[in-house]
Design a protein around this motif. Structure first.
Motif, PDB file in Angstrom:
ATOM      1  N   PRO A 108       0.833  -1.207   0.000  1.00  0.00           N
ATOM      2  CA  PRO A 108       0.000   0.000   0.000  1.00  0.00           C
ATOM      3  C   PRO A 108       0.870   1.261   0.000  1.00  0.00           C
ATOM      4  O   PRO A 108       1.822   1.352   0.776  1.00  0.00           O
ATOM      5  CB  PRO A 108      -0.785  -0.120   1.318  1.00  0.00           C
ATOM      6  CG  PRO A 108      -0.798  -1.585   1.624  1.00  0.00           C
ATOM      7  CD  PRO A 108       0.504  -2.119   1.113  1.00  0.00           C
ATOM      8  N   GLY A 109       0.553   2.180  -0.870  1.00  0.00           N
ATOM      9  CA  GLY A 109       1.325   3.427  -0.926  1.00  0.00           C
ATOM     10  C   GLY A 109       2.394   3.444  -2.000  1.00  0.00           C
ATOM     11  O   GLY A 109       2.963   4.501  -2.287  1.00  0.00           O
ATOM     12  N   ALA A 110       2.701   2.280  -2.591  1.00  0.00           N
ATOM     13  CA  ALA A 110       3.731   2.228  -3.631  1.00  0.00           C
ATOM     14  C   ALA A 110       3.249   2.949  -4.884  1.00  0.00           C
ATOM     15  O   ALA A 110       2.046   3.017  -5.116  1.00  0.00           O
ATOM     16  CB  ALA A 110       4.072   0.770  -3.950  1.00  0.00           C
ATOM     17  N   PRO A 111       4.138   3.480  -5.729  1.00  0.00           N
ATOM     18  CA  PRO A 111       5.605   3.453  -5.592  1.00  0.00           C
ATOM     19  C   PRO A 111       6.124   4.566  -4.673  1.00  0.00           C
ATOM     20  O   PRO A 111       5.450   5.564  -4.462  1.00  0.00           O
ATOM     21  CB  PRO A 111       6.075   3.672  -7.032  1.00  0.00           C
ATOM     22  CG  PRO A 111       5.015   4.527  -7.643  1.00  0.00           C
ATOM     23  CD  PRO A 111       3.731   4.096  -7.001  1.00  0.00           C
ATOM     24  N   PHE A 112       7.334   4.349  -4.151  1.00  0.00           N
ATOM     25  CA  PHE A 112       7.953   5.266  -3.199  1.00  0.00           C
ATOM     26  C   PHE A 112       9.133   6.003  -3.851  1.00  0.00           C
ATOM     27  O   PHE A 112       9.699   5.537  -4.831  1.00  0.00           O
ATOM     28  CB  PHE A 112       8.444   4.494  -1.974  1.00  0.00           C
ATOM     29  CG  PHE A 112       7.333   3.756  -1.273  1.00  0.00           C
ATOM     30  CD1 PHE A 112       6.568   4.395  -0.304  1.00  0.00           C
ATOM     31  CD2 PHE A 112       7.030   2.442  -1.594  1.00  0.00           C
ATOM     32  CE1 PHE A 112       5.517   3.732   0.335  1.00  0.00           C
ATOM     33  CE2 PHE A 112       5.987   1.771  -0.968  1.00  0.00           C
ATOM     34  CZ  PHE A 112       5.237   2.419  -0.001  1.00  0.00           C
ATOM     35  N   ASP A 113       9.506   7.125  -3.227  1.00  0.00           N
ATOM     36  CA  ASP A 113      10.697   7.852  -3.694  1.00  0.00           C
ATOM     37  C   ASP A 113      11.976   7.171  -3.212  1.00  0.00           C
ATOM     38  O   ASP A 113      13.042   7.331  -3.805  1.00  0.00           O
ATOM     39  CB  ASP A 113      10.681   9.288  -3.166  1.00  0.00           C
ATOM     40  CG  ASP A 113       9.436  10.036  -3.587  1.00  0.00           C
ATOM     41  OD1 ASP A 113       9.081   9.956  -4.788  1.00  0.00           O
ATOM     42  OD2 ASP A 113       8.798  10.665  -2.731  1.00  0.00           O
ATOM     43  N   ALA A 114      11.845   6.444  -2.099  1.00  0.00           N
ATOM     44  CA  ALA A 114      13.007   5.722  -1.575  1.00  0.00           C
ATOM     45  C   ALA A 114      12.556   4.484  -0.821  1.00  0.00           C
ATOM     46  O   ALA A 114      11.515   4.489  -0.162  1.00  0.00           O
ATOM     47  CB  ALA A 114      13.837   6.623  -0.652  1.00  0.00           C
ATOM     48  N   VAL A 115      13.340   3.431  -0.948  1.00  0.00           N
ATOM     49  CA  VAL A 115      13.150   2.224  -0.141  1.00  0.00           C
ATOM     50  C   VAL A 115      14.413   2.072   0.701  1.00  0.00           C
ATOM     51  O   VAL A 115      15.520   2.081   0.152  1.00  0.00           O
ATOM     52  CB  VAL A 115      12.946   0.976  -1.022  1.00  0.00           C
ATOM     53  CG1 VAL A 115      12.935  -0.292  -0.171  1.00  0.00           C
ATOM     54  CG2 VAL A 115      11.659   1.091  -1.827  1.00  0.00           C
ATOM     55  N   VAL A 116      14.247   1.976   2.020  1.00  0.00           N
ATOM     56  CA  VAL A 116      15.412   1.851   2.886  1.00  0.00           C
ATOM     57  C   VAL A 116      15.366   0.509   3.612  1.00  0.00           C
ATOM     58  O   VAL A 116      14.317   0.101   4.131  1.00  0.00           O
ATOM     59  CB  VAL A 116      15.504   3.043   3.875  1.00  0.00           C
ATOM     60  CG1 VAL A 116      14.229   3.208   4.676  1.00  0.00           C
ATOM     61  CG2 VAL A 116      16.705   2.909   4.793  1.00  0.00           C
ATOM     62  N   CYS A 117      16.493  -0.176   3.586  1.00  0.00           N
ATOM     63  CA  CYS A 117      16.636  -1.479   4.250  1.00  0.00           C
ATOM     64  C   CYS A 117      17.783  -1.345   5.245  1.00  0.00           C
ATOM     65  O   CYS A 117      18.959  -1.329   4.861  1.00  0.00           O
ATOM     66  CB  CYS A 117      16.968  -2.571   3.242  1.00  0.00           C
ATOM     67  SG  CYS A 117      15.836  -2.668   1.834  1.00  0.00           S
ATOM     68  N   ASN A 118      17.435  -1.243   6.519  1.00  0.00           N
ATOM     69  CA  ASN A 118      18.449  -1.031   7.553  1.00  0.00           C
ATOM     70  C   ASN A 118      18.712  -2.337   8.305  1.00  0.00           C
ATOM     71  O   ASN A 118      17.927  -2.720   9.172  1.00  0.00           O
ATOM     72  CB  ASN A 118      17.967   0.059   8.525  1.00  0.00           C
ATOM     73  CG  ASN A 118      19.058   0.457   9.507  1.00  0.00           C
ATOM     74  OD1 ASN A 118      20.186   0.726   9.105  1.00  0.00           O
ATOM     75  ND2 ASN A 118      18.741   0.480  10.786  1.00  0.00           N
ATOM     76  N   PHE A 119      19.805  -3.001   7.960  1.00  0.00           N
ATOM     77  CA  PHE A 119      20.152  -4.290   8.567  1.00  0.00           C
ATOM     78  C   PHE A 119      18.991  -5.278   8.463  1.00  0.00           C
ATOM     79  O   PHE A 119      18.776  -6.078   9.372  1.00  0.00           O
ATOM     80  CB  PHE A 119      20.556  -4.115  10.047  1.00  0.00           C
ATOM     81  CG  PHE A 119      21.806  -3.307  10.238  1.00  0.00           C
ATOM     82  CD1 PHE A 119      23.042  -3.802   9.838  1.00  0.00           C
ATOM     83  CD2 PHE A 119      21.752  -2.045  10.820  1.00  0.00           C
ATOM     84  CE1 PHE A 119      24.206  -3.056  10.009  1.00  0.00           C
ATOM     85  CE2 PHE A 119      22.906  -1.293  10.998  1.00  0.00           C
ATOM     86  CZ  PHE A 119      24.133  -1.795  10.593  1.00  0.00           C
ATOM     87  N   SER A 120      18.261  -5.218   7.359  1.00  0.00           N
ATOM     88  CA  SER A 120      17.086  -6.077   7.231  1.00  0.00           C
ATOM     89  C   SER A 120      17.206  -7.067   6.072  1.00  0.00           C
ATOM     90  O   SER A 120      16.258  -7.771   5.760  1.00  0.00           O
ATOM     91  CB  SER A 120      15.827  -5.216   7.062  1.00  0.00           C
ATOM     92  OG  SER A 120      15.932  -4.364   5.931  1.00  0.00           O
ATOM     93  N   LEU A 121      18.374  -7.115   5.451  1.00  0.00           N
ATOM     94  CA  LEU A 121      18.566  -8.043   4.329  1.00  0.00           C
ATOM     95  C   LEU A 121      19.537  -9.132   4.768  1.00  0.00           C
ATOM     96  O   LEU A 121      20.755  -9.007   4.612  1.00  0.00           O
ATOM     97  CB  LEU A 121      19.090  -7.291   3.100  1.00  0.00           C
ATOM     98  CG  LEU A 121      18.183  -6.149   2.606  1.00  0.00           C
ATOM     99  CD1 LEU A 121      18.793  -5.490   1.377  1.00  0.00           C
ATOM    100  CD2 LEU A 121      16.776  -6.644   2.301  1.00  0.00           C
ATOM    101  N   LEU A 122      18.995 -10.194   5.341  1.00  0.00           N
ATOM    102  CA  LEU A 122      19.833 -11.201   6.007  1.00  0.00           C
ATOM    103  C   LEU A 122      19.834 -12.548   5.299  1.00  0.00           C
ATOM    104  O   LEU A 122      20.586 -13.435   5.681  1.00  0.00           O
ATOM    105  CB  LEU A 122      19.327 -11.400   7.441  1.00  0.00           C
ATOM    106  CG  LEU A 122      19.289 -10.115   8.277  1.00  0.00           C
ATOM    107  CD1 LEU A 122      18.493 -10.318   9.547  1.00  0.00           C
ATOM    108  CD2 LEU A 122      20.720  -9.689   8.599  1.00  0.00           C
ATOM    109  N   GLY A 123      18.992 -12.701   4.289  1.00  0.00           N
ATOM    110  CA  GLY A 123      18.841 -14.015   3.674  1.00  0.00           C
ATOM    111  C   GLY A 123      19.478 -14.124   2.303  1.00  0.00           C
ATOM    112  O   GLY A 123      20.181 -13.220   1.839  1.00  0.00           O
TER     113      GLY A 123
END
Lengths: 230, 230
Positions: A108-123
């Protein structure tokens, strides 16, 4: 039944550790976050001056709250219902329970101006799913900002190659249960992940830990190409 | 007279060490080059399939000869006359004595499809001069390929910050005289150098040393933007 995949084991570990994790983050018990990486990720997002931001893997929502305080409109998603509930309880912002494999179906709300992944990409596969979904989540010219463990620092004594590593809660006080494995990526592999998904690297930052004088993390800022090749 | 600048000290050191250096390279006495980085830089140049290549800081010319053997047309430049003479003696290719501060004035044969710098960017101001000259040396869409020490590996125990470091010939047999200082750059600094000069990073490689299982170097491949902003 066979063992779950390592990617599924990551989610299972967060589900069973959501309560102590929420407390550890809220009480700022993680020194490198308190001293270095929290302010570094806020500064990195501010640097690209987005209006609408997706906090991907938002956890208990501290970053979303910090970005809202900077005037941005923030949506947070996380696969762990208990953390999403905590995020809703502690501040404004739209928070949704969304697993990484569901991202491609839209947020919901997409598309965004920025996507931020803070220590959340672990796989491994789960991160591929995130990157495959990014073009649909970002406006053309939108930015993807990832903060993660610095590969050269996090490698330790193991060979410097992509692969699964054992996780640990060492250095974080709290009543944690079994940690999840995590997928180590070399710097070459991280940069390649962006390039393969139509994202052009613009900035690389290495926020220094004041005690060790070594990078506490690495931040990659990339832009979605206006004209995607695929 | 005051001491020469560190950048001038680098050139002075190469002038006094040209003879043992030529022998060390020709006799393949540097293990990391023999095992890893020589083939890595040749593969990196081949990956962008250039026709006309500038080997910037060509030394005694081994890389130019290797690229000519791959069918490319190669021009080599170096600031050290003795090394340029050796390059002319040992193979085909056009070799010229050009100091880095002279690059902006042009190089015979420019513009090139690719400019390759193999362990030849050792200074502070001199490297800025190279990058400032690159847009004039490259065709639009042309590639710049840099192989250098991997910052995280080369940093050693010193703080992870840009700055001058003492040089050494350790690990290379030969009748070497005093080594030059060299300017350490963090990874953030290297990537920023490309971005500031209108070069978009496309690939980052970390060729592994088979014995240490650590990167023996880092290779950055960037493309000159078609539409320069400045």
């Amino acid at each position: 039944m066979s063992d779950p995949s390592p990617d599924a084991a990551i989610l299972a570990a967060w589900l069973r550790n959501a309560t102590p994790w929420e407390a550890a983050v809220r009480e700022q018990r993680i020194e490198s976050r308190r001293l270095v990486t929290d302010q570094a990720i806020v500064a990195a997002v501010k640097a690209v001056a987005p209006c609408r931001v997706l906090d991907l893997g938002c956890g208990e929502g501290w970053l979303a709250r910090a970005l809202i305080a900077e005037g941005m409109t923030v949506t947070g998603v996380d696969a762990v219902p208990e953390l999403v509930e905590a995020a809703r309880r502690h501040g404004d912002g739209a928070f949704h329970v969304v697993a990484y494999e569901q991202l491609a179906a839209g947020v919901p709300g997409a598309p965004f101006d920025a996507v931020v992944c803070n220590f959340s990409l672990l796989g491994e596969q789960s991160v591929e799913q995130v990157f495959a979904a990014l073009p649909a989540l970002l406006v053309p010219g939108g930015h993807c900002i990832v903060q993660t463990l610095h590969p050269l620092i996090a490698c330790g004594d193991a060979p410097y190659r992509d692969g699964w590593r054992e996780g640990s809660w060492a250095g974080i006080d709290g009543d944690f249960k079994e940690a999840a494995p995590w997928y180590f990526r070399t710097l070459e592999s991280w940069v390649g992940l962006f390039m393969r998904h139509g994202l052009t690297l613009e900035v690389l930052r290495e926020p220094l830990h004041p005690a060790t004088q070594r990078p506490a993390a690495i931040i990659l800022i990339a832009v979605r190409s206006e004209n995607l090749i695929y």
